[in-house]
Write a protein that holds these residues in place. Structure first.
Motif: not given
Length: 176
Positions: A125, A127, A140, A143, A145, A155
């Motif tokens: 992943r 970030t 963060e 992201r 993934d 997320t």
């Protein structure tokens, strides 16, 4: 740290290898510590070209130049012990001087293992982190993934998932 070998140009230090084997190009006799790190190789300059690193591939083919980050858990040089979920493989850190030092993080990009690795199977992943006004550390913000899902402020649980930091408004974009 004392300096080891110095190569000078116009009376100023050009290349220094200090007693710990660290190489400083264009700077003082010892490395400039940044965000708690004294790097093994450091490039310093007082103008654009002096602070620019160029990586050029002149091969007559379709390949490009590489900047490669690698991670093992071997504990010594040359090993290939398997990494674990959430291990960071590489990080680009952007710091700026705040009048005291140059350790204030402005932004970071991190590449990490994102799942259980196996032989020729290393899910990853990316970030992206930035520092808010008045803050001292990064947060963060986005992201991507190992499934290719993108999350901004959250997320991801959908292919594209956005959560507004102030209002907590959430938007999910599903594939159709």
């Amino acid at each position: 740290t004392g300096s080891g070998t110095a190569n000078t140009l116009n009376g100023e230090s050009n290349v220094v290898i200090d007693v710990n084997g660290r190489m400083i190009l264009g700077g003082p006799a010892g490395p400039f510590s940044i965000a708690g790190h004294s790097p093994a190789l450091q490039l310093q300059g007082t103008e654009y070209n002096g602070a620019t690193l160029g990586i050029i591939n002149n091969a007559n083919d379709s390949t490009g130049a590489y900047l490669q980050f690698s991670k093992t858990r071997h504990g010594s040089n040359g090993g290939a012990t398997i990494v674990q979920d959430n291990d960071m493989v590489g990080q680009l850190t952007f710091t700026a001087a705040d009048g005291t030092d140059a350790t204030s993080r402005v932004a970071e990009i991190k590449a990490s293992v994102d799942g259980t690795p196996g032989s020729n199977d290393t899910p990853g992943r990316l970030t992206f982190l930035t520092t808010a006004d008045g803050a001292q550390s990064t947060t963060e913000r986005m992201r991507i993934d190992s499934y290719g899902k993108v999350g901004i402020g959250v997320t991801p649980t959908a292919p594209f998932h956005v959560k507004h930091a102030t209002t907590n408004a959430v938007a999910h974009f599903e594939s159709g």
